[in-house]
Scaffold this motif. Structure first.
Motif, short mmCIF file in Angstrom:
data_model
loop_
_atom_site.label_atom_id
_atom_site.label_comp_id
_atom_site.label_asym_id
_atom_site.label_seq_id
_atom_site.Cartn_x
_atom_site.Cartn_y
_atom_site.Cartn_z
N LEU A 118 0.83 -1.20 0.00
CA LEU A 118 0.00 0.00 0.00
C LEU A 118 0.86 1.26 0.00
CD1 LEU A 118 -3.07 -0.36 2.37
CD2 LEU A 118 -3.02 0.14 -0.06
N ALA A 119 1.94 1.24 0.80
CA ALA A 119 2.79 2.42 0.89
C ALA A 119 3.44 2.71 -0.46
CB ALA A 119 3.85 2.23 1.97
N VAL A 120 3.93 1.64 -1.13
CA VAL A 120 4.54 1.83 -2.44
C VAL A 120 3.50 2.31 -3.45
CG1 VAL A 120 5.65 0.66 -4.36
CG2 VAL A 120 6.40 0.21 -2.04
N ALA A 121 2.27 1.74 -3.37
CA ALA A 121 1.22 2.15 -4.30
C ALA A 121 0.90 3.64 -4.11
CB ALA A 121 -0.04 1.31 -4.09
N GLY A 122 0.84 4.10 -2.85
CA GLY A 122 0.58 5.51 -2.58
C GLY A 122 1.68 6.38 -3.15
N LEU A 155 -10.91 -9.76 -11.22
CA LEU A 155 -9.65 -9.03 -11.39
C LEU A 155 -8.66 -9.83 -12.23
CD1 LEU A 155 -9.40 -7.64 -7.78
CD2 LEU A 155 -9.51 -6.28 -9.85
N LEU A 156 -8.65 -11.16 -12.02
CA LEU A 156 -7.79 -12.01 -12.85
C LEU A 156 -8.21 -11.93 -14.31
CD1 LEU A 156 -7.23 -15.25 -10.73
CD2 LEU A 156 -5.65 -13.37 -11.17
N ALA A 157 -9.53 -11.83 -14.54
CA ALA A 157 -10.02 -11.71 -15.91
C ALA A 157 -9.47 -10.44 -16.55
CB ALA A 157 -11.55 -11.71 -15.92
N VAL A 158 -9.45 -9.33 -15.78
CA VAL A 158 -8.87 -8.09 -16.31
C VAL A 158 -7.41 -8.31 -16.65
CG1 VAL A 158 -8.24 -5.72 -15.73
CG2 VAL A 158 -10.46 -6.60 -15.04
N ALA A 159 -6.66 -8.94 -15.71
CA ALA A 159 -5.23 -9.15 -15.92
C ALA A 159 -4.99 -10.02 -17.15
CB ALA A 159 -4.62 -9.78 -14.67
N HIS A 206 -2.05 -3.43 -12.08
CA HIS A 206 -2.94 -2.79 -11.10
C HIS A 206 -3.96 -3.80 -10.56
CE1 HIS A 206 -2.22 1.59 -12.62
NE2 HIS A 206 -1.13 1.00 -12.20
N ALA A 207 -4.55 -4.57 -11.49
CA ALA A 207 -5.56 -5.55 -11.06
C ALA A 207 -4.94 -6.59 -10.13
CB ALA A 207 -6.18 -6.22 -12.28
N LEU A 208 -3.72 -7.02 -10.45
CA LEU A 208 -3.08 -8.05 -9.61
C LEU A 208 -2.75 -7.48 -8.22
CD1 LEU A 208 -0.73 -9.94 -12.07
CD2 LEU A 208 -2.92 -10.66 -11.13
N ILE A 209 -2.34 -6.21 -8.16
CA ILE A 209 -2.06 -5.60 -6.84
C ILE A 209 -3.34 -5.57 -6.00
CG2 ILE A 209 -1.47 -3.44 -5.68
CD1 ILE A 209 0.51 -2.90 -7.92
N VAL A 210 -4.44 -5.13 -6.64
CA VAL A 210 -5.72 -5.08 -5.90
C VAL A 210 -6.12 -6.49 -5.45
CG1 VAL A 210 -8.15 -4.51 -6.07
CG2 VAL A 210 -6.47 -3.00 -7.08
N ALA A 211 -5.92 -7.47 -6.35
CA ALA A 211 -6.28 -8.85 -6.00
C ALA A 211 -5.47 -9.32 -4.80
CB ALA A 211 -6.05 -9.78 -7.20
N PHE A 212 -4.18 -9.00 -4.78
CA PHE A 212 -3.34 -9.40 -3.65
C PHE A 212 -3.84 -8.76 -2.35
CE2 PHE A 212 0.19 -8.13 -0.87
CZ PHE A 212 0.65 -9.37 -0.49
#
Lengths: 320, 110
Positions: A177-181, B49-53, B65-71
């Protein structure tokens, strides 16, 4: 029966709206709306940025963002005024503590104290980790984590942090999160800019607060440095935009040399504005949230027998 | 091939989101409802989100971005459900009368 009918009506209506929205989605290669075309034609030649959203926020609509920033500052000042920080300035403290100081002044402890009152006061002391955090001492009777406690006890949480499950999850998520910010604000061509980046960094602070307790971040989150930082952010916004007026003849115009697009410095003053916005939003929201957290509610049950059987009490005297 | 994979992942996400929504409406107590909502994220949002990736490419800007959100969802969602359940138990919210096990209480008795 009626609930089922209402539910079906709502479900079908929502499905209809969503269906219409999906059918009406612009196809690939469709004409862009006017504002998007304007941003595209301005972003690259005038600002050397490939991110039209940042261009709209910090370029075309500079004055709007400027107004928003100072609206936020006004909100922070109002919250500070309402959250009674007049008495003490070195930390965020609760309404109750402030009341106790007034009470001591008005009535310096000559009334008799019953066992119920003693229990309630002991509970107050136990809850009061803020004072202990600032004095640098371990708060009496409050464990740092609830891991040693059996789950089966239905009682208010005494520990300052949360269980090992939550703490491990937060440890995993925080660096990401910190890196994303930081990513949102650092690169001149990343979407978003200072406002969302500031909010993400506030999220990082809040996660530490929720998972590990106030004591862990009490040194970081203090009114003194935070308020100074916030005003520095606001000042930076004014300086960056006013220099545009002084050097280029219009408020918010770019006066920095433009770096090539898709580099860290691309975007000219857009980047400087974005960084100032990050400081302003990050500190401002932190101040607001911790001021509100300081006006907290006392969750100790009115009946001390239910909460803690080791303490004497319950003589029917209503002390709270 | 890639389109087929995207369609399958989206359908999996939609199916579990739907079952989760039905579960929230039909389940009898807080604890079973928490279980349903956490399913909506783990099996509903993450396949989407995997579908987007997959459709945009795993290492494209959208994909990353989608993978980060999924994580983030994968790690935080179970922890949040755990914290909610624990808080509910701690504040004394009762289980459904038909529930067959209350392990913390049984352990507390023994």
């Amino acid at each position: 029966m009626r609930r089922a009918v209402v539910g079906w009506v709502f479900a079908v209506a929502t499905a209809g709206v969503l269906g219409v929205a999906v059918v009406d989605l612009p196809r690939e290669g469709a004409a862009l709306p006017h504002i998007a075309r304007q941003a595209m034609t301005v972003a690259l030649p005038d600002w050397r940025t490939t991110e039209p959203v940042s261009e709209v926020v910090y370029g075309t609509r500079t004055f709007d963002t400027f107004g928003e920033t100072f609206l936020l500052l006004a909100a922070v000042v109002s919250v500070l005024l309402l959250a009674r920080h007049r008495e003490r300035r070195h930390d965020y403290f609760g309404e109750e503590e402030a009341g106790q100081e007034e009470q001591r002044y008005q009535n310096p402890g000559d009334e008799p104290v019953g066992p119920t009152e003693r229990t309630a006061r002991a509970a107050d002391t136990r809850e009061d980790d803020d004072a202990a955090a600032n004095a640098g001492e371990a708060s009496a009777g409050r464990p740092e984590t609830p891991d040693a406690e059996p789950v089966g006890t239905a009682a208010p949480e005494a520990a300052q942090g949360m269980t090992v499950v939550v703490r491990v999850a937060i440890r995993w998520v925080l660096p990401v999160l910190a890196v994303a910010g930081g990513y949102l604000v650092v690169q001149g061509y990343s979407p978003g800019g200072g406002f969302p980046a500031g909010v993400v960094l506030v999220g990082v602070v809040l996660l530490v607060y929720a998972g590990f307790g106030y004591r862990r971040i009490a040194r970081l989150v203090r009114p003194g440095p935070l308020e100074v930082l916030e005003l520095i952010g606001a000042l930076l916004v004014i300086v960056v935009l006013a220099l545009g007026l002084a050097l280029k003849g219009s408020f918010g115009a770019n006066w920095l040399p433009l770096a090539p697009e898709q580099t860290f410095r691309s975007g000219g003053t857009m980047q400087a504005f974005s960084v100032a916005e990050l400081i302003e939003v990050g500190t401002g929201l932190t101040i607001v949230i911790f001021s509100f957290l300081a006006i907290r509610h006392d969750w100790t049950p009115a009946n001390p027998d239910a909460a803690d059987s080791t303490q004497p009490g319950g003589d029917g005297e209503d002390s709270r | 091939m890639r389109t087929a994979l995207v369609v399958v992942l989206s359908l999996v996400g939609l199916f579990f989101s739907l079952t989760g929504a039905i579960g929230v409406l039909r389940m009898p107590d807080v604890y079973s409802r928490i279980q349903c909502t956490s399913k909506v994220i783990t099996m509903g949002a993450i396949p989407a989100l995997l579908a987007v990736a997959v459709s945009k490419g795993l290492l494209s800007q959208y994909g990353v971005h989608a993978l980060i959100v999924a994580f983030l969802l994968l790690v935080l969602n179970p922890a949040a459900s755990h914290a909610l359940g624990r808080a509910a138990y701690k504040t004394g919210i009762r289980q459904w009368s038909g529930a067959v096990a209350d392990e913390p209480r049984e352990r507390g008795r023994s």
